[in-house]
Design a protein around this motif. Sequence first.
Motif, mmCIF file in Angstrom:
data_model
loop_
_atom_site.group_PDB
_atom_site.id
_atom_site.type_symbol
_atom_site.label_atom_id
_atom_site.label_comp_id
_atom_site.label_asym_id
_atom_site.label_seq_id
_atom_site.Cartn_x
_atom_site.Cartn_y
_atom_site.Cartn_z
ATOM 1 N N ILE A 1 -132.760 70.879 -9.897
ATOM 2 C CA ILE A 1 -133.260 72.088 -10.518
ATOM 3 C C ILE A 1 -133.039 73.193 -9.529
ATOM 4 O O ILE A 1 -133.245 72.933 -8.161
ATOM 5 C CB ILE A 1 -134.710 71.662 -10.979
ATOM 6 C CG1 ILE A 1 -135.000 72.949 -11.845
ATOM 7 C CG2 ILE A 1 -135.581 71.521 -9.902
ATOM 8 C CD1 ILE A 1 -136.466 72.494 -12.599
ATOM 9 N N TYR B 1 -141.469 74.528 -10.646
ATOM 10 C CA TYR B 1 -141.361 73.325 -11.020
ATOM 11 C C TYR B 1 -141.753 72.302 -9.839
ATOM 12 O O TYR B 1 -141.699 72.636 -8.551
ATOM 13 C CB TYR B 1 -139.836 72.925 -11.230
ATOM 14 C CG TYR B 1 -138.743 73.798 -10.280
ATOM 15 C CD1 TYR B 1 -138.076 74.644 -10.614
ATOM 16 C CD2 TYR B 1 -138.560 73.123 -9.021
ATOM 17 C CE1 TYR B 1 -137.202 75.366 -9.890
ATOM 18 C CE2 TYR B 1 -137.784 73.778 -8.224
ATOM 19 C CZ TYR B 1 -137.077 75.022 -8.610
ATOM 20 O OH TYR B 1 -136.351 75.565 -7.801
ATOM 21 N N PHE C 1 -141.483 71.336 -15.218
ATOM 22 C CA PHE C 1 -140.984 72.878 -15.037
ATOM 23 C C PHE C 1 -141.361 73.901 -16.096
ATOM 24 O O PHE C 1 -141.472 73.615 -17.278
ATOM 25 C CB PHE C 1 -139.469 72.667 -14.697
ATOM 26 C CG PHE C 1 -138.522 72.249 -15.707
ATOM 27 C CD1 PHE C 1 -138.455 70.864 -16.107
ATOM 28 C CD2 PHE C 1 -137.853 73.017 -16.337
ATOM 29 C CE1 PHE C 1 -137.618 70.411 -17.095
ATOM 30 C CE2 PHE C 1 -137.174 72.462 -17.617
ATOM 31 C CZ PHE C 1 -137.082 71.138 -17.840
ATOM 32 N N TYR C 2 -141.319 75.114 -15.753
ATOM 33 C CA TYR C 2 -141.408 76.252 -16.670
ATOM 34 C C TYR C 2 -140.918 77.498 -16.200
ATOM 35 O O TYR C 2 -140.343 77.698 -15.164
ATOM 36 C CB TYR C 2 -142.956 76.420 -17.064
ATOM 37 C CG TYR C 2 -143.652 76.764 -15.820
ATOM 38 C CD1 TYR C 2 -144.165 75.903 -14.877
ATOM 39 C CD2 TYR C 2 -143.835 78.072 -15.310
ATOM 40 C CE1 TYR C 2 -144.832 76.215 -13.541
ATOM 41 C CE2 TYR C 2 -144.621 78.440 -14.330
ATOM 42 C CZ TYR C 2 -145.061 77.400 -13.556
ATOM 43 O OH TYR C 2 -145.788 77.802 -12.308
ATOM 44 N N CYS D 1 -141.230 68.932 -19.393
ATOM 45 C CA CYS D 1 -141.268 67.732 -18.475
ATOM 46 C C CYS D 1 -140.225 66.763 -18.783
ATOM 47 O O CYS D 1 -140.030 66.383 -20.033
ATOM 48 C CB CYS D 1 -142.717 67.270 -18.723
ATOM 49 S SG CYS D 1 -143.103 65.829 -17.640
#
Lengths: 391, 391
Positions: free
Chosen positions: A175, A192, A202-203, A271
């Motif tokens: 990521i 994350y 993560f967002y 997620c």
Amino acid sequence: MEKNDKLFIVADSIENCLVLESYLTGTDWLVTKFDDPDEAIDKIEVEHPRVVVVDLPLEFMQEKFGSLPNQDIETAYVAVLPEVDPREVAKFFHNNASDVLIKPFAAERFRQAIDRASNHKTLVVQNREYREQLEKANRNLQESLRILEQDQMAGRQVQNSLLPVTPMTHGDYEIAHHIEPSLYLSGDFVGYSVIFDRYMVFYAADVSGHGASSAFLTVLLKFILTRILRRHVTQNDQKAIARAPEGFIEHINKQILALGLDKHLTLFSACIDMERNILRYSVAAHMPMPVFVTNGDVRILPGKGKPVGIFSDCSWEVQEIVLPDKFAMVIVSDGVLEILPDDTLKAKEQFISDTIAKSDTSIESICEGLGINQVEDAPDDITVLTLRRGY
Amino acid sequence: MEKNDKLFIVADSIENCLVLESYLTGTDWLVTKFDDPDEAIDKIEVEHPRVVVVDLPLEFMQEKFGSLPNQDIETAYVAVLPEVDPREVAKFFHNNASDVLIKPFAAERFRQAIDRASNHKTLVVQNREYREQLEKANRNLQESLRILEQDQMAGRQVQNSLLPVTPMTHGDYEIAHHIEPSLYLSGDFVGYSVIFDRYMVFYAADVSGHGASSAFLTVLLKFILTRILRRHVTQNDQKAIARAPEGFIEHINKQILALGLDKHLTLFSACIDMERNILRYSVAAHMPMPVFVTNGDVRILPGKGKPVGIFSDCSWEVQEIVLPDKFAMVIVSDGVLEILPDDTLKAKEQFISDTIAKSDTSIESICEGLGINQVEDAPDDITVLTLRRGY
């Protein structure tokens, strides 16, 4: 500039001074007369009269007053000469005399010469003062700007320290993120982390507006989400995290509404269970929707939901998809749309999909394809978050 | 500025032009010769030569070229005249001719006149360009500053919206605050609210540094404290609030450390039981200490404790005092110390005590006594929090 109406007349006798002075009857000039050139020169240095009229024998004039006009920007010199070689007249102008009068002349011509010389000097002095004002204003502006920039940079440092490392890998998952603030502080934010060595949470968030006021909310968001995850970890609540991001957005929504700020945000919250290779995600008005690439196939992930921080009684659906062995998923914030060449939203979204399809799925190649590195003065904050497996 | 080495010679015959041109042999001037003044004038408008030498009969010269030097800032005009009345020479200078040459003259004198005229024009043009650059730089700086100021003001609005109303009264208690940020955003923060219609919880915080980076933490602080109080209210936990601010600072400390920001803060945290009229408070490195005034007696409240956000294993003592029917209590942040006239900390603290003793205990009179309203460019954020009863 102060009004300066001092006028000196320098001649070889007070009588000659008086003749010239008589021409100025009815004007506002404050006349001082000198029959001693040295005394006049001393007084000029102290009083800086606006105009000095010099009526002396030619050689004497050149010797005593020749270089004075070059030294004194505020005083205009008018030379009174007898019928001379025209070359001498040119010489006086070369030495920056403001005017030359050839005897005999009418009173009117004398007054004209004085006014002209005085007005010209006024202009010169005003120009100089204007330039000095500009220079001073520049220095002040630069200093004000420096202070504000320094302040914003300190804020940016704090904000950056809240962002995760990039890229981060875990097993065959990777990521990475890139945030390009419109100013110094960003209303875009990503987070994350890996929980229980199994779940990658993560967002990507986009707070309404940009800059300092929006950045406040990103700090809060990080805090709220960190707390949720920490609680899961300290309580070893594997079941709760297996259901993530269920309830995340509802929780954030409640907290932000309670604070009573006039700010809302869009959120993509997700997620991955890296053991079962399942992605679960919720969308709170985030757009454009994530692009999912696998085996040459490019598609847009489905999902929708209201923004966070506006409606108190609101819930967000969780979508679930099984992840293939090799895929890439890219989430961008709507700030990207502002810098794309196309006109319509549909065309811009197509551009993003095409760019990702053509890329090697690394964040660098995607950012380059979207032209993010070349952007100056982006109107909105720009975020790119990439997640991939098997690359 | 581009180098401009175009030189026009205008005479009544090409032969005369050639004579003048011959004087320039060995120089870098790109000479164009004209025996037709009108053609020359057309070309001047297009090509803007650096220097125009005009050798024409006097009347012709005045008619055709008289006003040209005034219109064209980039071109220097040199007039070549026969042995004339010296007054005519002055007239040419009045019309902004750069130089006047009286025939006959040596080649050397001609070259000097050209160089002098050209250099002078270069200076004039450079001055103008410099001024234009300054003006442009000013506009750009103002625009950059405007954008940053707007951003900071938006941030300040958010921060202000998190501050409590001032003054707030409850029964015979009144609490009020005044915050003067050093920039736009403040690292100082206060909060207060009444819980269960009985407890007045209040605090004053000072985050290290000032501006945007510190303001982030104040938003967080407000959030954390609001959550604690809300939890007490929703759980109707009267016992917990009766012990307040016990554990408050410990909780904040833990939360802020967990976020991993390189920021710490000082805090004065307190709660008044307005039924029993008891003040309970904790001090986390806040200084100067609160001033307590009752019945003509002025004293400094005791207490100490470590700052928040540095040490993980840390606790803060709660002090308790019974409140008289009439008193005033004033908490200021250390930013106040920076603007006081005295030199030593002791003298400054005495100044604060004296000011409060002399005041009518209203926040306005205290701020005025401390000179806070007159401060410009305060080096640090300034807070005054007043609490009083029976006034």
